[in-house]
Design an enzyme around this catalytic site. Structure first.
Site, PDB file in Angstrom:
ATOM      1  N   LYS A  64       0.624  -1.277  -0.545  1.00 50.91           N
ATOM      2  CA  LYS A  64      -0.083   0.416   0.153  1.00 50.91           C
ATOM      3  C   LYS A  64       1.152   1.393   0.089  1.00 50.91           C
ATOM      4  O   LYS A  64       0.475   2.382  -0.281  1.00 50.91           O
ATOM      5  CB  LYS A  64      -1.572  -0.253   1.148  1.00 50.91           C
ATOM      6  CG  LYS A  64      -1.826  -0.486   0.745  1.00 50.91           C
ATOM      7  CD  LYS A  64      -2.987  -1.120   2.335  1.00 50.91           C
ATOM      8  CE  LYS A  64      -3.965  -1.992   1.916  1.00 50.91           C
ATOM      9  NZ  LYS A  64      -5.692  -1.806   3.066  1.00 50.91           N
ATOM     10  N   ASN A 123      -5.326   1.967  -1.966  1.00 50.58           N
ATOM     11  CA  ASN A 123      -5.382   0.460  -1.900  1.00 50.58           C
ATOM     12  C   ASN A 123      -5.968   0.444  -3.505  1.00 50.58           C
ATOM     13  O   ASN A 123      -6.639  -0.830  -3.307  1.00 50.58           O
ATOM     14  CB  ASN A 123      -6.252   0.354  -0.673  1.00 50.58           C
ATOM     15  CG  ASN A 123      -7.330   0.912  -0.881  1.00 50.58           C
ATOM     16  OD1 ASN A 123      -7.773   1.898  -1.456  1.00 50.58           O
ATOM     17  ND2 ASN A 123      -8.794   0.160  -0.400  1.00 50.58           N
ATOM     18  N   ASP A 155     -10.715   2.620   1.231  1.00 50.42           N
ATOM     19  CA  ASP A 155     -10.612   2.319   2.895  1.00 50.42           C
ATOM     20  C   ASP A 155     -11.888   2.989   3.872  1.00 50.42           C
ATOM     21  O   ASP A 155     -12.451   2.245   3.999  1.00 50.42           O
ATOM     22  CB  ASP A 155      -9.335   1.307   3.529  1.00 50.42           C
ATOM     23  CG  ASP A 155      -8.982   0.548   2.845  1.00 50.42           C
ATOM     24  OD1 ASP A 155      -8.992  -0.531   2.710  1.00 50.42           O
ATOM     25  OD2 ASP A 155      -7.711  -0.036   3.426  1.00 50.42           O
ATOM     26  N   GLY A 167      -6.756   1.158  17.975  1.00 52.96           N
ATOM     27  CA  GLY A 167      -5.973   0.930  16.701  1.00 52.96           C
ATOM     28  C   GLY A 167      -5.073   2.279  15.931  1.00 52.96           C
ATOM     29  O   GLY A 167      -5.676   3.327  16.394  1.00 52.96           O
ATOM     30  N   GLY A 222      -2.855   1.043   9.770  1.00 53.82           N
ATOM     31  CA  GLY A 222      -3.435   1.115   8.802  1.00 53.82           C
ATOM     32  C   GLY A 222      -4.478   1.593   8.027  1.00 53.82           C
ATOM     33  O   GLY A 222      -5.271   2.818   7.335  1.00 53.82           O
ATOM     34  N   GLY A 264     -17.832  -6.457   9.435  1.00 54.83           N
ATOM     35  CA  GLY A 264     -16.718  -5.509   8.826  1.00 54.83           C
ATOM     36  C   GLY A 264     -16.520  -5.977   7.017  1.00 54.83           C
ATOM     37  O   GLY A 264     -15.869  -5.303   5.960  1.00 54.83           O
TER      38      GLY A 264
END
Ligand SMILES: NC(=O)c1ccc[n+]([C@@H]2O[C@H](COP(=O)([O-])OP(=O)(O)OC[C@H]3O[C@@H](n4cnc5c(N)ncnc54)[C@H](OP(=O)(O)O)[C@@H]3O)[C@@H](O)[C@H]2O)c1
Length: 289
Positions: free
Chosen positions: A72, A93, A108, A131, A134, A254
């Protein structure tokens, strides 16, 4: 007799390892429903072959391609330009062939935001993001660009967490002056404060095969008026999603993010909008949902 054409348009995914990436099932379901004779190839590209793979995509006239781990960031040097989000995040991406120029985009975060917008507008919202890798970077930047006003980054490693907050406080804040951010080092069970609207797991916790792994989170701090989202596509019903649904929260799994970014990729490549439900069906068939 109609004109014959045996040449398909090509798109695909460059990654290593890549064999378990399910994107083909989603994208080719959409192409089928759109009556497009296009192919999405899942291509194993080792790091040392990335430059030649990008040249190959040019030679074969690919309409574009996705990049996944570990390409990426590295792919940027072989492209002809970047879209705004990709430039801010420093990661690509989705590459799009625009009249022979390969332009790097990042879908994303846009995919996440489009799935969120189906149930809530991020503008003015207070958001907790677990988090700082990426996925978290992409989501945080796009949430800020969509008008979220408070982003709290919770991450285990302090360096990565602060790096993301620095990006938000620097170049992102130039575009989003109302943005407030803070960083919380993640130790012990995190308690979500009152007034939080959206909670997002963008770590890899819960990804197959560690399906019962739990976030260090006091689930009793989740209130029923919060939206809880998880980036983990496999399995989509993570422990977090189950805990949040039990508490009456609205949830986003997700698969929704994966479909959201796939829809945007197809729009970039073909100029047409695919049917998101067909794409989700393609993924659910793979994951046996
Ligand atoms: N649904 C979608 O469309 C979509 C798109 C992209 C990614 N994803 C998913 O997003 C996940 C993350 O991807 P990524 O590219 O962001 O990975 P990454 O760059 O490697 O970042 C991983 C993040 O998870 C944290 N983490 C991992 N294990 C942890 C643990 N046991 N305890 C606490 N924190 C932990 C890391 O914290 P440290 O900084 O402390 O190491 C880091 O913040 C992957 O599982 C991927 O499948 C989904």
């Amino acid at each position: 007799m109609s004109e014959l054409n045996f040449k398909q348009e090509l798109v695909g995914c460059f990654g290593f390892p890549v064999a378990e990436n399910p994107t083909q099932a989603m994208i080719e379901s959409a192409f089928g429903a759109m009556n497009l004779d296009w192919r999405y190839l899942t291509l194993e590209v080792r790091p040392e072959g990335l430059q030649r793979a990008v040249e190959g995509a040019r030679v074969f006239g690919f309409q574009g391609f996705n990049c996944t781990i570990p390409h990426k960031v590295e792919v940027i040097q072989y492209l002809d330009g970047l879209g705004e989000s990709a430039e801010l995040m420093g990661a690509v991406n989705c590459v799009v062939n625009r009249e022979g120029r390969l332009i790097g985009e990042n879908t994303d975060g846009k995919g996440f935001v489009s799935s969120l917008k189906e149930i809530e507008d991020p503008a003015g919202k207070s958001v907790v993001i677990f988090g700082a890798g990426g996925a978290a970077r992409a989501i945080a930047v796009e949430m800020a660009l969509s008008g979220a006003t408070r982003l709290t980054i919770v991450n285990r490693s302090e360096d990565r967490g602060r790096e993301l907050v620095d990006l938000l406080e620097g170049r992102v804040k130039e575009r989003c002056p109302d943005l407030e951010t803070d960083f919380v080092p993640w130790s012990g069970d995190y308690s979500v404060s009152d007034g939080t609207n959206i909670v997002i797991n963008s770590t890899s916790i819960g990804l197959y095969p560690d399906v019962d792994a739990r976030l260090n989170l006091d689930v009793n701090s989740l209130a029923s008026d919060m939206i809880v989202a998880d980036v983990i596509p496999n399995p989509p019903k993570t422990r977090l999603i189950r805990d949040a649904a039990e508490r009456g929260c609205r949830v986003i799994d997700g698969l929704s993010m994966l479909v959201g970014q796939g829809v945007i990729g197809i729009e970039y490549w073909t100029g047409r909008t695919p049917d998101a439900s067909v794409m989700r069906g393609g993924l659910e068939a793979v994951f046996g949902e």
